[in-house]
Design an enzyme around this catalytic site. Structure first.
Site, mmCIF file in Angstrom:
data_model
loop_
_atom_site.group_PDB
_atom_site.id
_atom_site.type_symbol
_atom_site.label_atom_id
_atom_site.label_comp_id
_atom_site.label_asym_id
_atom_site.label_seq_id
_atom_site.Cartn_x
_atom_site.Cartn_y
_atom_site.Cartn_z
ATOM 1 N N HIS A 491 0.840 -1.196 0.000
ATOM 2 C CA HIS A 491 0.000 0.000 0.000
ATOM 3 C C HIS A 491 0.876 1.247 0.000
ATOM 4 C CE1 HIS A 491 1.022 -0.334 4.289
ATOM 5 N NE2 HIS A 491 0.848 0.988 4.334
ATOM 6 N N HIS A 571 5.301 6.719 -0.333
ATOM 7 C CA HIS A 571 6.213 5.578 -0.275
ATOM 8 C C HIS A 571 5.388 4.300 -0.288
ATOM 9 C CE1 HIS A 571 10.087 7.539 1.079
ATOM 10 N NE2 HIS A 571 9.232 8.505 1.342
#
Length: 634
Positions: A491, A571
């Protein structure tokens, strides 16, 4: 004990009489006999004397650090540490004549051997905190820490901590050394502890225009061992943010308290001046289990309804309280008291009183009495004033100080030693707890609330397509096999550390379905390593409008919906963990070995999800998805 005329006094009576005497007298009476010396130095007597001193309702002592200019034509100042002894009765008439200073019974200066008198700002000693008659001080630049008990004239210079970051911090030295210090008492093991939180130097102005901030590190000093130990700071970091405990506020029961800004770990240099901090929270350190916790401030102190800011915390009527200043009117103040810990923001607050003050407060020495010291160029500058909230009477005290460096604490005198006096031992040589604990707590303890009730935050995730997730999971598994760590669902954290009421948060997430509708492409910029747990090894995602306009739009809209001014730098983490620099480099190389094309991968975001997260759970087993919705392919 035998007296003249054949009369005796029971030893218990002698002990009771001695336990009510001031420390100065007790130091003299230790020389009367070996028996009295042995009695006065026992931990049980020390604890009894402290308990009586803490429950003294007749008077209150305030220790104040004052700074006075020696010469009006010079910047050099004289630094004083002064005890102001106040009578707690409200009768200010002496022999029928009104005296506005009669409630101030005496002013007493005391000299610290490590203090040299005339001070520049860099050489000054700073009061960190007070606990059971022991005062913790630090020098502004050198960071040297001193603990002392002025009532019995004992002073101790602590050894330097070997565990904190190097001193290459780009900001002022006074910020670097002073702000992370805290001082408190552990009643379970009858130990005094100093906490030092260090902030590693950030990586400023990276080639792609970001400032990267690293999580803090911490060490604790224990008076009984005269040594420092490294401790965990896990809960001072979330997926996307870090907490910065600033100037130490107080010790109450078995907790140390700081005010702490929360900010993103990585900030665009162009956006940083606009909104560096997300919010301010209260960070607490439990001196027993040596863990950090945090709770939110009342809604009035947070956006979008922010209309107060916090100058300091205080103990008010034996409760943890906030002193707030109204933003639109700096003379208007309020006090909030925490009723219980737990809940969506970590605590339930109640506003108790509002009041006006003619100048800025220095310290509450009673629940309705406050010392004032104005730093501004007014008629009150340099004066120390006493203000009664009930009667609204203002009294000028016969003592002065320049407010720019003034500070004060309520002081309780004791005979607690800082030089390693003898402690009772059990048969197994362990230190006993309750019998000799110098604090008597009402039940329950503050820390029990924190241990029993989890404080959650929420995070909004962008979920990659199934084929991309499968490819990324294979790399994650290869890294975990060698370096360990929990299993992570692939994710990108779009908005992290969301702290609001559950229903409000769900409504805001659901409302995004009308704005962020279509799936969008994410493109990997590079594989990066960080010293933070959650970005140990991660895929840095292109976030500029030129490269990823849809991602840029979705991130901005989502952050704004949850009142975040700065967007999270995206990220996709491949590994959670604390690795050494050498291990991180090795793991980074292994990513290329496991999947050479991952560093330039492009993939679609096909779903948005909302997760409830307990960041104390590093296994991730309690992390729970509470809502999600699919994005449409166009």
């Amino acid at each position: 004990m035998t007296l003249e005329f054949g009369k005796t006094i029971d030893e218990d009576v002698v002990e009771q009489i001695l336990s009510t005497l001031p420390p100065k007298s007790l130091k003299r009476f230790q020389c009367v006999s070996n028996r009295w010396h042995a009695l006065i130095t026992t931990p049980r007597f020390v604890a009894k004397h402290l308990s009586i001193s803490r429950h003294n309702n007749l008077s209150t002592s305030v220790l104040m650090k004052r700074k006075v200019h020696e010469d009006t034509n010079s910047d050099e100042t004289q630094e004083f540490f002064s005890f102001l002894h106040f009578r707690n009765d409200e009768d200010n008439d002496v022999d029928g004549v009104h005296d506005e200073h009669s409630f101030l019974s005496s002013i007493q200066e005391f000299h610290i051997p490590f203090s040299t008198g005339v001070k520049t700002w860099a050489e000054a000693l700073i009061i960190i905190g007070h606990c059971n008659g022991i005062i913790c001080l630090a020098q502004a630049v050198s960071g040297e820490v001193i603990i002392c008990n002025p009532a019995i004239h004992e002073y101790k210079l602590l050894p330097p901590s070997p565990y904190l970051p190097d001193s290459d911090w780009p900001y002022s030295a006074i910020f670097r050394f002073r702000d992370g210090l805290g001082f408190g008492y552990d009643p379970n093991f009858n130990e005094y502890k100093i906490v030092n939180i260090g902030f590693p130097a950030p990586e400023l102005s990276t080639p792609d225009g970001y400032n990267i901030y690293n999580p803090p590190k911490a060490a604790v000093y224990t008076l009984g061992t005269d040594a420092w130990r490294k401790i965990k700071t896990d809960t001072l970091e979330t997926e996307t943010t870090i907490l910065w405990p600033q100037i130490f506020q107080m010790h109450f029961k078995d907790m140390c308290f700081w005010l702490a800004p929360e900010q993103h770990k990585e900030l665009d240099v162009l956006d940083e001046d606009e909104e560096q901090f997300i919010r301010e929270v209260i960070v607490m350190f439990d001196t027993g289990d040596e863990l950090f916790h945090n709770i939110m401030l009342p809604d009035e102190f947070d956006y979008p309804s922010k209309n107060y800011f916090v100058p300091n915390l205080l103990v008010w009527k034996d409760s943890v309280a906030l002193l707030g200043i109204q933003i639109s009117q700096f003379s208007s103040y309020g006090i909030w008291v925490i009723d219980e810990f737990g809940g969506h923001n970590g605590g339930a607050w109640t506003k108790h009183i509002t009041f006006e003050l003619p100048v800025e407060p220095l310290i509450f020495w009673k629940s309705d009495r406050v010392l004032l010291n104005d730093p501004n160029d007014t008629d009150y500058r340099g004066l120390i004033l006493d203000y009664n909230l009930d009667t609204k009477k203002l009294k000028n005290l016969p003592v002065q100080s320049e407010r720019s460096d003034s500070s004060a604490i309520v002081y309780v005198s004791s005979i607690v030693s800082v030089l390693g006096g003898s402690k009772p031992k059990n048969k197994d040589n362990s230190t006993p707890n309750a019998e000799f604990s110098v604090f008597e707590y009402p039940s329950p303890l503050v820390s029990h609330y924190m241990v029993d009730k989890k404080t959650y935050s929420y995070s909004m995730w962008a979920i990659p397509s199934d084929d991309a997730s499968l490819r990324i999971k294979k790399v994650m598994e290869g890294l975990r096999t060698e370096f360990g760590g929990p299993e992570i669902d692939p994710h990108i954290a779009v908005v992290g550390s969301i702290r609001m009421k559950h229903e409000d948060m769900l409504n805001k997430f659901r409302s995004l379905q009308s704005d962020v509708i279509s799936s969008y492409k994410a493109k990997v910029n590079q594989v990066v390593t960080r010293s933070s747990y959650f970005q140990c090894i991660s895929l840095l995602i292109h976030s500029s409008f030129e490269v990823s306009p849809e991602l840029y739009f979705a991130t901005g809209v989502s952050g704004g919906r949850f009142h975040f001014c700065n967007e999270v730098r995206p990220h996709l983490s491949l590994l959670y963990g604390y690795l050494t620099e050498e291990e991180r480099k090795k793991a980074q190389e292994k990513v290329s070995y496991l999947d050479e094309g991952l560093s330039s991968l492009s993939f679609f975001i096909t779903r948005l999800a909302l997760y409830k997260i307990d960041y104390k759970d590093r296994s991730l087993k309690s992390w729970e998805k509470i809502a999600d919705y699919p994005l449409q392919f166009e």
